[in-house]
Design an enzyme around this catalytic site. Structure first.
Site, PDB file in Angstrom:
ATOM      1  N   SER A  44     -11.456   4.999  14.924  1.00  0.00           N
ATOM      2  CA  SER A  44     -12.681   5.166  14.122  1.00  0.00           C
ATOM      3  C   SER A  44     -12.602   4.318  12.853  1.00  0.00           C
ATOM      4  O   SER A  44     -13.609   4.132  12.172  1.00  0.00           O
ATOM      5  CB  SER A  44     -12.893   6.639  13.756  1.00  0.00           C
ATOM      6  OG  SER A  44     -11.736   7.177  13.154  1.00  0.00           O
ATOM      7  N   GLU A 113      -8.041   7.286  25.847  1.00  0.00           N
ATOM      8  CA  GLU A 113      -9.267   7.879  26.364  1.00  0.00           C
ATOM      9  C   GLU A 113      -9.341   7.736  27.879  1.00  0.00           C
ATOM     10  O   GLU A 113      -8.951   6.706  28.424  1.00  0.00           O
ATOM     11  CB  GLU A 113     -10.491   7.199  25.719  1.00  0.00           C
ATOM     12  CG  GLU A 113     -10.541   7.374  24.212  1.00  0.00           C
ATOM     13  CD  GLU A 113     -11.783   6.739  23.577  1.00  0.00           C
ATOM     14  OE1 GLU A 113     -12.721   6.353  24.306  1.00  0.00           O
ATOM     15  OE2 GLU A 113     -11.801   6.633  22.339  1.00  0.00           O
ATOM     16  N   GLU A 179     -13.852  15.994  22.747  1.00  0.00           N
ATOM     17  CA  GLU A 179     -14.863  15.567  21.775  1.00  0.00           C
ATOM     18  C   GLU A 179     -16.271  15.823  22.302  1.00  0.00           C
ATOM     19  O   GLU A 179     -16.623  15.412  23.429  1.00  0.00           O
ATOM     20  CB  GLU A 179     -14.692  14.063  21.476  1.00  0.00           C
ATOM     21  CG  GLU A 179     -15.743  13.554  20.495  1.00  0.00           C
ATOM     22  CD  GLU A 179     -15.442  12.168  19.924  1.00  0.00           C
ATOM     23  OE1 GLU A 179     -14.420  11.567  20.291  1.00  0.00           O
ATOM     24  OE2 GLU A 179     -16.255  11.705  19.099  1.00  0.00           O
TER      25      GLU A 179
HETATM   26  O1  KIV Z   1     -10.632   7.671  16.216  1.00  0.00           O
HETATM   27  C1  KIV Z   1     -10.995   8.806  15.908  1.00  0.00           C
HETATM   28  O2  KIV Z   1     -11.366   9.095  14.776  1.00  0.00           O
HETATM   29  C2  KIV Z   1     -10.998   9.830  16.942  1.00  0.00           C
HETATM   30  C3  KIV Z   1     -11.804  11.076  16.696  1.00  0.00           C
HETATM   31  C4  KIV Z   1     -12.084  11.800  17.925  1.00  0.00           C
HETATM   32  C5  KIV Z   1     -11.190  11.979  15.696  1.00  0.00           C
HETATM   33  O3  KIV Z   1     -10.386   9.673  17.955  1.00  0.00           O
END
Ligand code: KIV
Length: 256
Positions: A44, A113, A179
């Site tokens: 993120s 992921e 999520e």
């Molecule tokens: O990169 C990120 O902030 C995440 C969120 C799900 C917390 O993976």
């Protein structure tokens, strides 16, 4: 140093874990002092730090740079780092080479992921000493396919998520981040799994909660509806982080 077994011992005793994203040494120091259990060097940072609309442009070199900074700021904290888009999907060998760079930079665990399709990779990493947190539900690295919206809302989606979760656990994943899924589904997954679940926009019944640091500090222009600004009423940044940690541990955040 904090290692995975100590962290898992806390959840085994029923303690909720408070997790926050962290991208640099200054915040790492504050978060560690305030009692955050896991510092997540999340991709993120592509949005919060770099100003992109998605996480897709973040490179492995950039993740290494930020992981090193966080580790310098909080050398005793437990650090989880995201494997960025394109650094692990090709093969288990590619994933291992990328994970080695993040662990060498100071991470204690990597996050990736994807569902059952990632099981071979998870097993390959875990067998070689790389702790893995899997990430299901809304997958930001797949935003071009899914958009940013709640996932697994229907019965088929829920069944798929539970199947993926159990497959990833069987492959060796030691934690699972959920999520943007319905709270009832996150509860069911948490009940069916023996590994801890980390929720974000997934209701109160996960073993841990995570939020993006910039969201709890009121720095995000349009924060997601499930986030909370802990700066409101706080005396400063460390007090806001402490309030978040206390709310998670007391089961007061998020509300049902
Ligand atoms: O990169 C990120 O902030 C995440 C969120 C799900 C917390 O993976």
């Amino acid at each position: 140093m904090m290692f995975l077994p100590q962290l898992l011992a806390k959840t085994a005793q029923g303690e909720k874990l408070a997790v926050l994203t962290c991208y640099d040494a200054s915040f790492a120091r504050i978060l560690a002092r305030a009692g955050v259990d896991i510092l997540l060097v999340g991709d993120s940072l592509g949005m919060t730090v770099q100003g992109h609309d998605t996480t897709l442009a973040v490179s492995l070199d950039q993740m290494v740079y930020h992981t090193e900074a966080v580790a310098r700021g909080a050398d005793k904290a437990f650090i989880m780092a995201d494997l960025p888009f394109g650094s692990y999907q090709e093969s288990p060998q590619q994933a291992f080479a990328s994970a080695v760079r993040l662990l060498s930079a100071g991470a204690n665990m990597v996050k990736l992921e994807g569902g059952a399709v990632m099981c071979d990779t998870v097993a390959f990493l875990v067998a070689r000493g790389v702790p893995v947190c899997a990430h299901l539900g809304l997958l930001p690295q797949s935003v071009n396919a899914s958009g940013y919206r709640m996932q697994a809302k229907d019965e088929a989606g829920a069944r798929q998520l539970l199947d993926d979760a159990l497959a990833l656990q069987a492959a060796g994943a030691q934690m699972l981040l959920l999520e943007a899924i319905p709270a009832a589904l996150a509860r069911k997954a948490s009940e069916q799994l023996s590994i801890p679940t980390i929720g974000i926009g997934a209701g109160p019944d996960c073993s841990a909660q995570v939020l993006v640091l910039h969201d709890i500090l009121g720095l995000t222009e349009q924060p997601p509806s499930f986030a909370k600004n802990f700066m409101l009423g706080a005396a400063g940044i460390e007090a806001a982080v402490r309030a978040y940690v206390e709310a998670v541990k007391a089961g007061e955040f998020p509300v049902a």
